[in-house]
Motif scaffolding. Structure first.
Motif, PDB file in Angstrom:
ATOM      1  N   THR A 259       5.609   9.389   0.117  1.00  0.00           N
ATOM      2  CA  THR A 259       6.247  10.706   0.043  1.00  0.00           C
ATOM      3  C   THR A 259       7.766  10.585  -0.035  1.00  0.00           C
ATOM      4  O   THR A 259       8.456  11.570  -0.260  1.00  0.00           O
ATOM      5  N   LEU A 260       8.277   9.367   0.150  1.00  0.00           N
ATOM      6  CA  LEU A 260       9.716   9.135   0.065  1.00  0.00           C
ATOM      7  C   LEU A 260      10.169   9.239  -1.390  1.00  0.00           C
ATOM      8  O   LEU A 260       9.365   9.167  -2.314  1.00  0.00           O
ATOM      9  N   SER A 261      11.456   9.341  -1.578  1.00  0.00           N
ATOM     10  CA  SER A 261      12.000   9.393  -2.936  1.00  0.00           C
ATOM     11  C   SER A 261      11.788   8.043  -3.626  1.00  0.00           C
ATOM     12  O   SER A 261      11.617   7.007  -2.965  1.00  0.00           O
TER      13      SER A 261
ATOM     14  N   LEU B 143      -2.596  15.241  -1.078  1.00  0.00           N
ATOM     15  CA  LEU B 143      -1.344  15.245  -1.823  1.00  0.00           C
ATOM     16  C   LEU B 143      -1.463  14.420  -3.101  1.00  0.00           C
ATOM     17  O   LEU B 143      -0.932  14.791  -4.150  1.00  0.00           O
ATOM     18  N   GLY B 144      -2.181  13.316  -3.033  1.00  0.00           N
ATOM     19  CA  GLY B 144      -2.376  12.486  -4.215  1.00  0.00           C
ATOM     20  C   GLY B 144      -3.099  13.243  -5.325  1.00  0.00           C
ATOM     21  O   GLY B 144      -2.714  13.162  -6.498  1.00  0.00           O
ATOM     22  N   LEU B 145      -4.134  13.992  -4.958  1.00  0.00           N
ATOM     23  CA  LEU B 145      -4.854  14.791  -5.955  1.00  0.00           C
ATOM     24  C   LEU B 145      -3.974  15.898  -6.519  1.00  0.00           C
ATOM     25  O   LEU B 145      -4.019  16.185  -7.724  1.00  0.00           O
ATOM     26  N   GLU B 146      -3.169  16.510  -5.659  1.00  0.00           N
ATOM     27  CA  GLU B 146      -2.252  17.549  -6.140  1.00  0.00           C
ATOM     28  C   GLU B 146      -1.277  16.978  -7.168  1.00  0.00           C
ATOM     29  O   GLU B 146      -1.047  17.584  -8.214  1.00  0.00           O
TER      30      GLU B 146
ATOM     31  N   LEU C 265       0.869  -1.173   0.000  1.00  0.00           N
ATOM     32  CA  LEU C 265       0.000   0.000   0.000  1.00  0.00           C
ATOM     33  C   LEU C 265       0.908   1.226   0.000  1.00  0.00           C
ATOM     34  O   LEU C 265       1.625   1.479   0.969  1.00  0.00           O
ATOM     35  N   PHE C 266       0.898   1.940  -1.104  1.00  0.00           N
ATOM     36  CA  PHE C 266       1.696   3.164  -1.209  1.00  0.00           C
ATOM     37  C   PHE C 266       0.881   4.274  -0.579  1.00  0.00           C
ATOM     38  O   PHE C 266      -0.087   4.762  -1.167  1.00  0.00           O
ATOM     39  N   ASP C 267       1.260   4.637   0.636  1.00  0.00           N
ATOM     40  CA  ASP C 267       0.472   5.532   1.473  1.00  0.00           C
ATOM     41  C   ASP C 267       0.756   6.999   1.140  1.00  0.00           C
ATOM     42  O   ASP C 267       1.889   7.461   1.267  1.00  0.00           O
ATOM     43  N   LEU C 268      -0.289   7.685   0.711  1.00  0.00           N
ATOM     44  CA  LEU C 268      -0.198   9.092   0.354  1.00  0.00           C
ATOM     45  C   LEU C 268      -1.540   9.727   0.677  1.00  0.00           C
ATOM     46  O   LEU C 268      -2.586   9.181   0.309  1.00  0.00           O
ATOM     47  N   SER C 269      -1.529  10.839   1.363  1.00  0.00           N
ATOM     48  CA  SER C 269      -2.792  11.479   1.726  1.00  0.00           C
ATOM     49  C   SER C 269      -3.591  11.803   0.468  1.00  0.00           C
ATOM     50  O   SER C 269      -3.012  12.101  -0.586  1.00  0.00           O
ATOM     51  N   PRO C 270      -4.908  11.733   0.547  1.00  0.00           N
ATOM     52  CA  PRO C 270      -5.726  12.064  -0.619  1.00  0.00           C
ATOM     53  C   PRO C 270      -5.455  13.471  -1.155  1.00  0.00           C
ATOM     54  O   PRO C 270      -5.429  13.672  -2.372  1.00  0.00           O
TER      55      PRO C 270
ATOM     56  N   LEU D 121     -13.520  13.363  -9.131  1.00  0.00           N
ATOM     57  CA  LEU D 121     -14.500  12.863  -8.170  1.00  0.00           C
ATOM     58  C   LEU D 121     -14.464  13.580  -6.824  1.00  0.00           C
ATOM     59  O   LEU D 121     -15.334  13.384  -5.999  1.00  0.00           O
ATOM     60  N   GLY D 122     -13.474  14.371  -6.569  1.00  0.00           N
ATOM     61  CA  GLY D 122     -13.449  15.191  -5.361  1.00  0.00           C
ATOM     62  C   GLY D 122     -12.746  14.552  -4.183  1.00  0.00           C
ATOM     63  O   GLY D 122     -12.559  13.338  -4.114  1.00  0.00           O
ATOM     64  N   LEU D 123     -12.376  15.409  -3.253  1.00  0.00           N
ATOM     65  CA  LEU D 123     -11.606  14.990  -2.086  1.00  0.00           C
ATOM     66  C   LEU D 123     -12.373  14.011  -1.199  1.00  0.00           C
ATOM     67  O   LEU D 123     -11.798  13.048  -0.693  1.00  0.00           O
TER      68      LEU D 123
END
Length: 87
Positions: free
Chosen positions: A67-69, A12-15, A5-10, A38-40
């Motif tokens: 968020t890591l490299s 930041l993911g949308l950005e 699971l590549f964890d990224l906040s919604p 589809l929205g946040l």
């Protein structure tokens, strides 16, 4: 079996997705960008759902901080896969 699971906040993911769409303007179809529209709230529900599944199956899932490299993520994946192969 192993699931990553590549964890990224919604947020930041949308950005990131919107930046990618902007950079590839004209090369992306409407179908390819429909999730971004589809929205946040939708993305937060999906994010929560995946984390609930992960919590119910902790032996299967490995959470990777997205968020890591790319290099750091690659190293984490290689280390985990090597451990799996050696058992």
């Amino acid at each position: 079996d192993r699931t990553y699971l590549f964890d990224l906040s919604p947020t930041l993911g949308l950005e990131r997705a919107k930046q990618r769409l902007k950079q590839q303007e004209g090369a992306i179809t409407v179908a390819e960008s429909r999730f971004e529209s589809l929205g946040l709230d939708f993305h937060e529900r999906v994010y929560s759902g995946y984390h609930e599944i992960m919590a119910r199956n902790p032996e299967r899932y490995v959470k990777i901080d997205a968020t890591l490299s790319i290099e750091a993520i690659q190293m984490l994946l290689q280390e985990d896969i090597l451990c799996l192969l050696s058992t």
